[in-house]
Design an enzyme around this catalytic site. Structure first.
Site, PDB file in Angstrom:
ATOM      1  N   LYS A  58       0.829  -1.207   0.000  1.00  0.00           N
ATOM      2  CA  LYS A  58       0.000   0.000   0.000  1.00  0.00           C
ATOM      3  C   LYS A  58       0.862   1.256   0.000  1.00  0.00           C
ATOM      4  CE  LYS A  58      -3.963  -2.138   2.294  1.00  0.00           C
ATOM      5  NZ  LYS A  58      -4.652  -2.365   3.578  1.00  0.00           N
ATOM      6  N   GLN A 102      -4.772  -1.620   9.828  1.00  0.00           N
ATOM      7  CA  GLN A 102      -4.538  -2.923   9.222  1.00  0.00           C
ATOM      8  C   GLN A 102      -5.006  -4.017  10.179  1.00  0.00           C
ATOM      9  OE1 GLN A 102      -3.356  -3.536   6.089  1.00  0.00           O
ATOM     10  NE2 GLN A 102      -3.822  -5.678   6.491  1.00  0.00           N
ATOM     11  N   ASP A 125     -11.269   3.414   4.537  1.00  0.00           N
ATOM     12  CA  ASP A 125     -11.374   1.963   4.368  1.00  0.00           C
ATOM     13  C   ASP A 125     -12.807   1.476   4.570  1.00  0.00           C
ATOM     14  OD1 ASP A 125     -10.149  -0.461   3.738  1.00  0.00           O
ATOM     15  OD2 ASP A 125      -9.703  -0.963   5.826  1.00  0.00           O
TER      16      ASP A 125
END
Length: 287
Positions: A58, A102, A125
Site C-alpha cells: 500500500k 490494518q 477503508d
C-alpha cells in the site's frame, strides 16, 4: 451458454491501474492548489508477515499515486486503550486525511472499538458503523474498499444488476455484508449465505451474480455456477487460490474474476481513490 465456451476474465489489475492514474492526477491537483499532499496514515499492530507485506504494498502504491503514506507501527502487546488513543490522535490531526487500521489486530484487542475511533470523514477503508449506515441509506460516505472495488468491476463490464439475483457467500462486516448492501442499492435481489445456510449449492445455482467471500479455498464448485452467471471471487487463500474452483467455474460463467488479478488490485485502488476524495473534502477543493 454451452460447455465449450469459457468466461471472459474481469481484469482487476488493468482497471486498478487506470483508477490509480486518475488518483495521481487528482492528488497532484490537490497538492498544487492547496500546498498540501493528501495523506493516508496506516496503523499496523504487531509484525504479522502478511500484514507487513500488505502495508508495504500500500505504501508503494501511495507513492506512485502522489499520496503521502504515514505508517504508525505499534507492538503486538498494545492495549485497546492505547490503540484507540493513537487512532483518535490521527483523527484529530489535520495533516492526515485518511486512516487505515490494518487488521487483524490480535485477539486481545477490541477491534470494533479501534475502528470506531476513526473519524467518519477519514474512514477511507469504510470500516466504521457510520460508513456502513451511510452506505445502506445511500448517503455520502466511504464504502468498504473490497466491496467498492467489486462494484467498480461490475460497472466496468456493464453488468446490469437491476432485477438480478445476487448471492453473497460470506457475511463479514467489511466484505460480505457491505457487498450485499451495495448490490441491493443497485436494485439486485440479494441473498446472503454463510456457514449455517442449508443446501448452499442449491442457492448458489440460482445466482445471476455470485460473490464468493467466505475465505475457504475452492469452496464453491464450478458445477454449482449457473450457466451465464457473473462470478466475483473475493477470496484469496494460500497458493493463489480463490474461494471458487476457477477452472470448472470458468466453463459455465459469462464473466469471472481471476485470483490473483481480479478483486485484490481493486481494493487498494479504491483505498487510494477514497483517500484523495477525503483530502479534497477536508481541504475544500472543488472539482
Amino acid at each position: 451458454m454451452d460447455g465449450t465456451r469459457t468466461a471472459r476474465l474481469m481484469d482487476g489489475t488493468g482497471l486498478a491501474g487506470r483508477i490509480t492514474e486518475d488518483v495521481a492526477k487528482t492528488a497532484a491537483d490537490i497538492t498544487l492548489r492547496t500546498g498540501t499532499v493528501p495523506c493516508l496514515a496506516t496503523v499496523l499492530v504487531g509484525e504479522d508477515p502478511a500484514s507487513v507485506t500488505y502495508v508495504r504494498m500500500k505504501r508503494a502504491r501511495c507513492r506512485r499515486a502522489g499520496i503521502e503514506s504515514r505508517q504508525v507501527a505499534l507492538p503486538a502487546s498494545v492495549s485497546t486503550g492505547a490503540l484507540v488513543d493513537t487512532i483518535t490522535a490521527l483523527s484529530q490531526d489535520p495533516g492526515v486525511h485518511g486512516i487505515l487500521l490494518q487488521h487483524p489486530v490480535g485477539p486481545h484487542i477490541d477491534e470494533r472499538a479501534a475502528f470506531e475511533a476513526i473519524a467518519p470523514e477519514k474512514d477511507v477503508d469504510g470500516v466504521t458503523m457510520h460508513s456502513f449506515a451511510a452506505m445502506g441509506f445511500g448517503l455520502p460516505g466511504f464504502a468498504s474498499c473490497t466491496p467498492g472495488g467489486i462494484m467498480r468491476l461490475l460497472d466496468e463490464y456493464d453488468v446490469d444488476l437491476a432485477g438480478k439475483h445476487a448471492v453473497v457467500v460470506g457475511r463479514s462486516a467489511i466484505l460480505g455484508k457491505p457487498a450485499g448492501m451495495l448490490l441491493l442499492g443497485r436494485d439486485a435481489t440479494v441473498t446472503y449465505c454463510h456457514s449455517h445456510t442449508a443446501d448452499l449449492s442449491a442457492i448458489v445455482r440460482e445466482a445471476d451474480v455470485l460473490v464468493a467471500a467466505v475465505g475457504r479455498p475452492r469452496f464453491i464448485a464450478g458445477a454449482d455456477v449457473k450457466p451465464g452467471a457473473v462470478v466475483i471471487d473475493a477470496g484469496y487463500n494460500p497458493g493463489n487460490v480463490g474461494d471458487v474452483d476457477f477452472g470448472t467455474a470458468r466453463e459455465r460463467a459469462s464473466l469471472i474474476t481471476p485470483v490473483p488479478g481480479g478483486v485484490g488490485p481493486m481494493t487498494i485502488a479504491v483505498l487510494l481513490a477514497q483517500t484523495v476524495e477525503a483530502a479534497a473534502r477536508q481541504l475544500a477543493v472543488r472539482s
